[in-house]
Motif scaffolding. Structure first.
Motif, PDB file in Angstrom:
ATOM      1  N   SER A   1       3.730  35.922 -42.642  1.00  0.00           N
ATOM      2  CA  SER A   1       4.329  37.078 -43.020  1.00  0.00           C
ATOM      3  C   SER A   1       3.911  37.558 -44.804  1.00  0.00           C
ATOM      4  O   SER A   1       4.183  38.690 -45.062  1.00  0.00           O
ATOM      5  CB  SER A   1       5.669  37.326 -42.758  1.00  0.00           C
ATOM      6  N   SER A   2       3.471  36.471 -45.285  1.00  0.00           N
ATOM      7  CA  SER A   2       3.034  36.742 -46.814  1.00  0.00           C
ATOM      8  C   SER A   2       1.616  36.307 -47.315  1.00  0.00           C
ATOM      9  O   SER A   2       1.432  36.942 -48.248  1.00  0.00           O
ATOM     10  CB  SER A   2       4.439  35.998 -47.555  1.00  0.00           C
TER      11      SER A   2
ATOM     12  N   LEU B   1      12.159  36.927 -42.162  1.00  0.00           N
ATOM     13  CA  LEU B   1      12.454  35.924 -43.199  1.00  0.00           C
ATOM     14  C   LEU B   1      10.996  36.067 -44.100  1.00  0.00           C
ATOM     15  O   LEU B   1      11.194  36.416 -45.307  1.00  0.00           O
ATOM     16  CB  LEU B   1      12.979  34.797 -42.944  1.00  0.00           C
ATOM     17  N   GLY B   2       9.977  35.831 -43.898  1.00  0.00           N
ATOM     18  CA  GLY B   2       8.569  35.623 -44.354  1.00  0.00           C
ATOM     19  C   GLY B   2       8.428  36.873 -44.771  1.00  0.00           C
ATOM     20  O   GLY B   2       7.862  36.952 -46.141  1.00  0.00           O
TER      21      GLY B   2
ATOM     22  N   LYS C   1       1.062  41.041 -43.427  1.00  0.00           N
ATOM     23  CA  LYS C   1       1.373  40.374 -44.717  1.00  0.00           C
ATOM     24  C   LYS C   1       1.083  41.227 -46.032  1.00  0.00           C
ATOM     25  O   LYS C   1       1.738  41.087 -47.055  1.00  0.00           O
ATOM     26  CB  LYS C   1       0.719  38.956 -45.079  1.00  0.00           C
TER      27      LYS C   1
ATOM     28  N   PHE D   1      10.315  37.564 -47.899  1.00  0.00           N
ATOM     29  CA  PHE D   1      10.006  36.645 -48.960  1.00  0.00           C
ATOM     30  C   PHE D   1       8.490  37.597 -49.582  1.00  0.00           C
ATOM     31  O   PHE D   1       8.301  37.523 -50.739  1.00  0.00           O
ATOM     32  CB  PHE D   1       9.454  35.578 -48.497  1.00  0.00           C
TER      33      PHE D   1
ATOM     34  N   PHE E   1      11.810  33.966 -38.195  1.00  0.00           N
ATOM     35  CA  PHE E   1      10.956  33.544 -39.466  1.00  0.00           C
ATOM     36  C   PHE E   1      10.103  34.557 -39.974  1.00  0.00           C
ATOM     37  O   PHE E   1       9.588  34.475 -40.967  1.00  0.00           O
ATOM     38  CB  PHE E   1      10.439  32.095 -38.996  1.00  0.00           C
ATOM     39  N   SER E   2       9.429  35.212 -38.958  1.00  0.00           N
ATOM     40  CA  SER E   2       8.532  36.087 -39.339  1.00  0.00           C
ATOM     41  C   SER E   2       9.024  37.122 -40.310  1.00  0.00           C
ATOM     42  O   SER E   2       8.571  37.733 -41.515  1.00  0.00           O
ATOM     43  CB  SER E   2       7.795  36.892 -38.367  1.00  0.00           C
TER      44      SER E   2
ATOM     45  N   GLY F   1       8.234  28.130 -36.585  1.00  0.00           N
ATOM     46  CA  GLY F   1       9.018  28.598 -37.569  1.00  0.00           C
ATOM     47  C   GLY F   1       8.472  28.761 -39.206  1.00  0.00           C
ATOM     48  O   GLY F   1       8.176  29.914 -39.654  1.00  0.00           O
TER      49      GLY F   1
ATOM     50  N   SER G   1       5.212  31.089 -38.720  1.00  0.00           N
ATOM     51  CA  SER G   1       5.803  32.584 -38.523  1.00  0.00           C
ATOM     52  C   SER G   1       6.141  33.169 -39.912  1.00  0.00           C
ATOM     53  O   SER G   1       5.869  34.234 -40.427  1.00  0.00           O
ATOM     54  CB  SER G   1       7.048  32.564 -37.624  1.00  0.00           C
ATOM     55  N   PHE G   2       6.717  32.150 -40.730  1.00  0.00           N
ATOM     56  CA  PHE G   2       7.221  32.581 -42.136  1.00  0.00           C
ATOM     57  C   PHE G   2       6.245  32.910 -43.044  1.00  0.00           C
ATOM     58  O   PHE G   2       6.006  33.886 -43.617  1.00  0.00           O
ATOM     59  CB  PHE G   2       7.993  31.563 -42.596  1.00  0.00           C
TER      60      PHE G   2
END
Length: 201
Positions: free
Chosen positions: A30-31, A65-66, A125, A69, A62-63, A23, A26-27
Motif C-alpha cells: 500500500s505504500s 494500515l499500509g 500505493k 502509512f 494491513f492494507s 500482513g 499487504s502493508f
C-alpha cells in the motif's frame, strides 16, 4: 526483478507463517511494494478454505494500515513521495487534482479515483501517498480505503473459496478487466446517488 518478487510471494503463501507474511505484504504494497496481496491470497485460500474470511480480513486490515502509512509519507516526506509518484508517471495528474482541491473543487473526483485505486489494478500505493501529498481528508481516506480494499479482497477470497482453480484461470485472463469494469460501475452509481441527493435537498 518483479518476477523474482512474484515467485517469492508465492513461496511465502505456502509458508507455515503465511498469515504473518500476508500482513507484511499487504502493508508494504500500500505504500511502495509492487506485488499485490492477491498473489498470496488465492493460494492461501486454496490451502485453507475454511479460513478465507480470516485471510481476507488480514489483507484488508494491513492494507489499510499500509495505506495510512503511505498517506503520512506523502504528508511529511515530500521528496520521497514525489519520487514514488514519478516512477508511475502520475505527477501531472496529481498536481492537477491538488490544484482542484485547493480551489474547492475536485473532492468527488479524488474520492472516486481513490476508490478505483483501492479496488482496481491502478497502483493503490501512488494514491495513498498522493492523498497525503494533496492533503485529502484523512478520515474519508481511511473509510474509502476500508471499503475499496475490503471489497476487493473479499471478492478474491470468496471466489477463490467457491471456485478454486477456475477462479485462478479467470483472474489470469480477465481479472484486471472485470475489476476495472465493476469499480467504474460502482463509482458511477455513487456519483448518480450524490447528484440525486444534491438536487432533491
Amino acid at each position: 526483478m518483479l518476477n523474482a518478487l512474484y515467485k517469492k510471494c508465492l513461496e511465502l503463501a505456502a509458508h507455515k507463517s503465511s498469515k504473518f507474511f500476508l500482513g507484511i505484504v499487504s502493508f508494504v504494497e500500500s505504500s511502495f511494494f509492487p506485488i499485490p496481496p492477491d498473489v498470496m491470497i488465492i493460494p492461501m485460500v486454496f490451502a485453507k478454505k475454511k479460513e478465507f474470511i480470516k485471510i481476507f480480513l488480514i489483507a484488508t486490515i494491513f492494507s489499510v494500515l499500509g495505506g495510512i502509512f503511505g498517506y503520512f509519507l506523502g504528508s511529511f516526506f515530500f521528496d520521497f513521495a514525489s519520487e514514488i509518484i514519478s516512477i508511475y508517471g502520475y505527477e501531472d495528474k496529481i498536481l492537477k487534482i491538488k490544484n482542484d482541491l485547493n480551489e474547492g473543487t475536485g473532492f468527488y473526483a479524488w474520492f472516486g479515483i481513490l476508490f478505483l485505486a483501492g479496488f482496481t489494478p491502478l497502483p493503490y500505493k501512488v494514491f495513498t501517498i498522493a492523498s497525503g501529498l494533496v492533503g485529502f481528508n484523512l478520515l474519508i481516506f481511511i473509510i474509502v480505503s476500508i471499503i475499496s480494499r475490503g471489497l476487493r479482497f473479499f471478492i478474491i477470497s470468496f471466489l477463490s473459496y467457491k471456485f478454486g482453480y477456475l477462479f485462478t484461470e479467470f483472474m489470469n485472463k480477465h481479472g484486471s478487466k472485470w475489476f476495472t469494469i465493476i469499480g467504474v460501475v460502482l463509482v458511477f452509481i455513487f456519483a448518480v446517488v450524490i447528484y440525486i441527493l444534491k438536487h432533491t435537498s
